[in-house]
Motif scaffolding. Structure first.
Motif, mmCIF file in Angstrom:
data_model
loop_
_atom_site.group_PDB
_atom_site.id
_atom_site.type_symbol
_atom_site.label_atom_id
_atom_site.label_comp_id
_atom_site.label_asym_id
_atom_site.label_seq_id
_atom_site.Cartn_x
_atom_site.Cartn_y
_atom_site.Cartn_z
ATOM 1 N N ASP A 39 0.820 -1.205 0.000
ATOM 2 C CA ASP A 39 0.000 0.000 0.000
ATOM 3 C C ASP A 39 0.859 1.261 0.000
ATOM 4 O O ASP A 39 0.335 2.369 -0.153
ATOM 5 C CB ASP A 39 -0.924 0.013 1.229
ATOM 6 C CG ASP A 39 -1.954 -1.104 1.189
ATOM 7 O OD1 ASP A 39 -2.316 -1.523 0.064
ATOM 8 O OD2 ASP A 39 -2.386 -1.551 2.268
ATOM 9 N N ARG A 40 2.167 1.099 0.217
ATOM 10 C CA ARG A 40 3.074 2.246 0.282
ATOM 11 C C ARG A 40 4.080 2.159 -0.862
ATOM 12 O O ARG A 40 4.765 1.143 -1.027
ATOM 13 C CB ARG A 40 3.822 2.251 1.622
ATOM 14 C CG ARG A 40 2.909 2.366 2.828
ATOM 15 C CD ARG A 40 2.452 3.807 3.007
ATOM 16 N NE ARG A 40 1.530 3.943 4.141
ATOM 17 C CZ ARG A 40 1.078 5.106 4.581
ATOM 18 N NH1 ARG A 40 1.463 6.235 4.004
ATOM 19 N NH2 ARG A 40 0.238 5.150 5.595
ATOM 20 N N ASP A 41 4.179 3.240 -1.628
ATOM 21 C CA ASP A 41 5.081 3.240 -2.786
ATOM 22 C C ASP A 41 6.532 3.007 -2.361
ATOM 23 O O ASP A 41 7.283 2.307 -3.044
ATOM 24 C CB ASP A 41 4.968 4.565 -3.549
ATOM 25 C CG ASP A 41 3.641 4.698 -4.275
ATOM 26 O OD1 ASP A 41 2.986 3.647 -4.489
ATOM 27 O OD2 ASP A 41 3.245 5.826 -4.626
ATOM 28 N N GLU A 42 6.935 3.620 -1.253
ATOM 29 C CA GLU A 42 8.328 3.458 -0.810
ATOM 30 C C GLU A 42 8.616 2.000 -0.455
ATOM 31 O O GLU A 42 9.712 1.498 -0.696
ATOM 32 C CB GLU A 42 8.618 4.361 0.394
ATOM 33 C CG GLU A 42 8.872 5.809 0.020
ATOM 34 C CD GLU A 42 9.484 6.588 1.183
ATOM 35 O OE1 GLU A 42 10.420 6.065 1.825
ATOM 36 O OE2 GLU A 42 9.021 7.721 1.441
ATOM 37 N N SER A 43 7.632 1.306 0.128
ATOM 38 C CA SER A 43 7.816 -0.106 0.461
ATOM 39 C C SER A 43 7.949 -0.943 -0.797
ATOM 40 O O SER A 43 8.756 -1.886 -0.862
ATOM 41 C CB SER A 43 6.640 -0.609 1.311
ATOM 42 O OG SER A 43 6.599 0.022 2.559
ATOM 43 N N VAL A 44 7.161 -0.593 -1.827
ATOM 44 C CA VAL A 44 7.244 -1.326 -3.101
ATOM 45 C C VAL A 44 8.612 -1.122 -3.736
ATOM 46 O O VAL A 44 9.233 -2.073 -4.240
ATOM 47 C CB VAL A 44 6.123 -0.863 -4.053
ATOM 48 C CG1 VAL A 44 6.281 -1.536 -5.423
ATOM 49 C CG2 VAL A 44 4.758 -1.174 -3.461
ATOM 50 N N MET A 45 9.115 0.131 -3.721
ATOM 51 C CA MET A 45 10.428 0.408 -4.292
ATOM 52 C C MET A 45 11.527 -0.331 -3.516
ATOM 53 O O MET A 45 12.497 -0.823 -4.098
ATOM 54 C CB MET A 45 10.699 1.926 -4.280
ATOM 55 C CG MET A 45 9.770 2.737 -5.173
ATOM 56 S SD MET A 45 9.849 2.180 -6.908
ATOM 57 C CE MET A 45 11.541 2.598 -7.297
ATOM 58 N N ARG A 46 11.366 -0.407 -2.206
ATOM 59 C CA ARG A 46 12.345 -1.151 -1.393
ATOM 60 C C ARG A 46 12.344 -2.625 -1.775
ATOM 61 O O ARG A 46 13.399 -3.262 -1.873
ATOM 62 C CB ARG A 46 12.009 -0.987 0.091
ATOM 63 C CG ARG A 46 12.913 -1.772 1.037
ATOM 64 C CD ARG A 46 12.621 -1.374 2.479
ATOM 65 N NE ARG A 46 13.398 -2.168 3.421
ATOM 66 C CZ ARG A 46 12.957 -3.268 4.037
ATOM 67 N NH1 ARG A 46 11.695 -3.685 3.803
ATOM 68 N NH2 ARG A 46 13.722 -3.934 4.873
ATOM 69 N N PHE A 47 11.160 -3.188 -1.995
ATOM 70 C CA PHE A 47 11.059 -4.598 -2.407
ATOM 71 C C PHE A 47 11.736 -4.811 -3.759
ATOM 72 O O PHE A 47 12.451 -5.804 -3.971
ATOM 73 C CB PHE A 47 9.588 -5.004 -2.467
ATOM 74 C CG PHE A 47 9.365 -6.432 -2.889
ATOM 75 C CD1 PHE A 47 9.834 -7.488 -2.119
ATOM 76 C CD2 PHE A 47 8.680 -6.727 -4.068
ATOM 77 C CE1 PHE A 47 9.625 -8.809 -2.505
ATOM 78 C CE2 PHE A 47 8.464 -8.034 -4.460
ATOM 79 C CZ PHE A 47 8.945 -9.081 -3.678
ATOM 80 N N ARG B 247 14.236 -3.090 -4.941
ATOM 81 C CA ARG B 247 15.691 -3.054 -4.713
ATOM 82 C C ARG B 247 16.186 -4.366 -4.115
ATOM 83 O O ARG B 247 17.276 -4.849 -4.450
ATOM 84 C CB ARG B 247 16.054 -1.868 -3.794
ATOM 85 C CG ARG B 247 15.844 -0.505 -4.435
ATOM 86 C CD ARG B 247 16.524 0.586 -3.600
ATOM 87 N NE ARG B 247 15.974 0.672 -2.250
ATOM 88 C CZ ARG B 247 14.934 1.442 -1.915
ATOM 89 N NH1 ARG B 247 14.323 2.174 -2.864
ATOM 90 N NH2 ARG B 247 14.511 1.493 -0.670
ATOM 91 N N GLN B 248 15.392 -4.965 -3.230
ATOM 92 C CA GLN B 248 15.781 -6.247 -2.632
ATOM 93 C C GLN B 248 15.854 -7.351 -3.691
ATOM 94 O O GLN B 248 16.780 -8.166 -3.690
ATOM 95 C CB GLN B 248 14.781 -6.633 -1.530
ATOM 96 C CG GLN B 248 14.885 -5.770 -0.284
ATOM 97 C CD GLN B 248 13.767 -6.058 0.713
ATOM 98 O OE1 GLN B 248 12.616 -6.292 0.320
ATOM 99 N NE2 GLN B 248 14.097 -6.022 1.989
ATOM 100 N N LEU B 249 14.880 -7.365 -4.608
ATOM 101 C CA LEU B 249 14.910 -8.356 -5.687
ATOM 102 C C LEU B 249 16.144 -8.163 -6.563
ATOM 103 O O LEU B 249 16.810 -9.132 -6.960
ATOM 104 C CB LEU B 249 13.644 -8.264 -6.542
ATOM 105 C CG LEU B 249 12.314 -8.659 -5.901
ATOM 106 C CD1 LEU B 249 11.205 -8.638 -6.958
ATOM 107 C CD2 LEU B 249 12.396 -10.037 -5.270
ATOM 108 N N ARG B 250 16.438 -6.913 -6.865
ATOM 109 C CA ARG B 250 17.605 -6.634 -7.700
ATOM 110 C C ARG B 250 18.877 -7.086 -6.990
ATOM 111 O O ARG B 250 19.786 -7.653 -7.617
ATOM 112 C CB ARG B 250 17.656 -5.141 -8.034
ATOM 113 C CG ARG B 250 18.679 -4.775 -9.113
ATOM 114 C CD ARG B 250 18.592 -3.304 -9.483
ATOM 115 N NE ARG B 250 17.261 -2.947 -9.976
ATOM 116 C CZ ARG B 250 16.442 -2.110 -9.374
ATOM 117 N NH1 ARG B 250 16.802 -1.530 -8.238
ATOM 118 N NH2 ARG B 250 15.252 -1.835 -9.878
#
Length: 435
Positions: free
Chosen positions: A392-400, A402-405
């Motif tokens: 629900d949070r864009d910053e959390s999605v972007m963090r995820f 980065r973790q995948l990358r």
């Protein structure tokens, strides 16, 4: 219907950790504000505890799903959520717990109050107060709680008895137990009167005492499932002394020595180590006609079979109580001089120890492709990151992302031939691949 239950399969699931919260300080006289979202609470564990008041797994017959409560979510003003209480599940002493899918031994609980954590609760997710840095003093990032462990377990009850009574049906095992203890087993003049193990406490005149179990009668071929099979022989695996009861009157036309050989063969077929235990041969029904003559012939065949190394034989009568006290005295002596037999091999116990070591080639994720062309990502670590991400949070999605990358997912997809616009799925979540 018998109310005894000694094997059951159940599902257990520990509690999920509470979700962390995104919140900010908004007090009137606090300049700049700042993150104030608290962490979620820990999910409850599922814990088995031995209750000496239980004698069967009957409580698990209709209740086969055990779920601990989740932790409380984080709150505003930096307040953490409350951790959930553990789910305590009472089990009878002598219960063995295995993981159903792998057969892995988790524990063998025998002492009153002994505990085993069979599923651990998930940790609480972090609130945004944990993600504040000088470069990002007001993060809108929080974590969902970690899922609790989930298992399908096999419970097997092996009653705690020092002495086990074995023998063909109707040889007098239940009668013997009834006269030496306060147990009240069902007794009848027909086969398979006993349909469940009976347990009784025996007290010898000199004050010593021990637990005795009367097991349902075996018959030849039991190890192949004939009659009641060997389904109750698991209860003799903890015993230190075996009383092999034989009908010396031969009233049913059976030969006592042949009965002796047949029962020992079934014990051996069930578990080779059962024959390592001290065994006393109980020649029962000596008050009946022909019993004395049969006993003399039986001892001759027994001596020849064992090449002179004669096993212990006690002649008794369950009806007149002849020889019973002497049998109990000798049984108590044997119990004192016989150590407990390990129920599981050392290799099986060592297998349960956990070793943590670095494995450089261990993959953190797997990539497959569905028939419709969708790339599918899976793997324990990747899936845990996924469920703990607050989408629900864009910053959390972007963090995820980065973790995948960082895990090398993007690079692996490119090597597999993924191009811009390809669909990628993690569990039920689908997104587009961007090169």
């Amino acid at each position: 219907m018998s109310m005894f239950l000694d094997q059951v399969t159940i599902d257990v699931k520990a509690g999920k950790g509470g979700d962390g919260m995104v919140a900010f300080r908004r007090e009137k006289y606090v300049p700049d504000g700042g993150p104030a979202g608290g962490d979620g609470g820990r999910g409850g564990d599922v814990i088995f505890v031995v209750d000496e008041g239980l004698r069967t797994l009957m409580d698990f017959r209709f209740n086969k799903h055990f779920r601990a409560k989740p932790g409380e979510n984080g709150m505003r003003k930096g307040m953490h959520g409350r951790g959930a209480d553990d789910l305590i599940v009472p089990i009878p002493p002598g219960t063995t717990i295995r993981e159903a899918e792998t057969g892995r031994l988790l524990g063998d609980l025998v002492e009153h109050g002994e505990q085993l954590v069979v599923a651990k609760g998930g940790r609480g997710g972090r609130g945004n107060i944990r993600f504040a840095t000088p470069s990002n003093p007001a993060p809108e990032i929080s974590e969902n709680g970690e899922p609790g462990e989930e298992f399908r377990l096999e419970l097997e009850l092996k009653v705690l008895a020092d002495v086990g009574l074995v023998g063909f049906p109707s040889v007098g095992k239940s009668t013997l137990l009834s006269i030496v203890s306060k147990a009240k087993p069902k007794i009848g003049d027909y086969h398979f009167t006993t349909l469940a193990p009976n347990l009784g406490m025996v007290t010898v005149k000199d004050g010593r005492s021990f637990a005795m179990a009367d097991l349902p009668g075996l018959i030849e071929g039991a190890s192949q499932g004939v009659g009641l099979g060997t389904q109750f022989l698991r209860h003799i695996e903890r015993t230190r002394v075996i009383l092999h009861v034989i009908d010396m009157s031969a009233m049913e036309g059976r030969d006592p020595f042949e009965d002796y050989l047949a029962i020992n063969q079934e014990l051996e077929a069930h578990n080779l180590r059962l024959l390592e235990r001290p065994q006393i041969i109980v020649a029962n029904k000596m008050d009946m006609p022909d019993a004395e003559e049969n006993l003399v012939a039986f001892k001759k065949e027994l001596a020849a079979y064992h090449d002179g190394d004669m096993p212990i034989v006690f002649a008794i009568s369950g009806v007149t109580h002849q020889g019973v006290e002497a049998l109990l005295q000798k049984t108590a002596d044997l119990i004192e001089s016989t150590p407990e037999f390990p129920l599981y091999d050392e290799e099986e116990q060592v297998e349960e120890s956990v070793t943590y070591e670095f494995k450089p080639n261990e993959r953190e994720f797997d990539v497959t492709r569905d028939p419709d062309g969708t790339w599918v990502l899976s793997g324990e670590k990747l899936e845990k990151l996924f469920v703990m991400t607050n989408f629900d949070r864009d910053e959390s999605v972007m963090r995820f992302a980065r973790q995948l990358r960082g895990m090398g997912v993007d690079e692996e997809l490119r090597l597999r031939g993924a191009v811009d616009g390809d669909l990628v799925r993690i569990e039920e979540f689908v997104f587009e691949f961007v090169d």
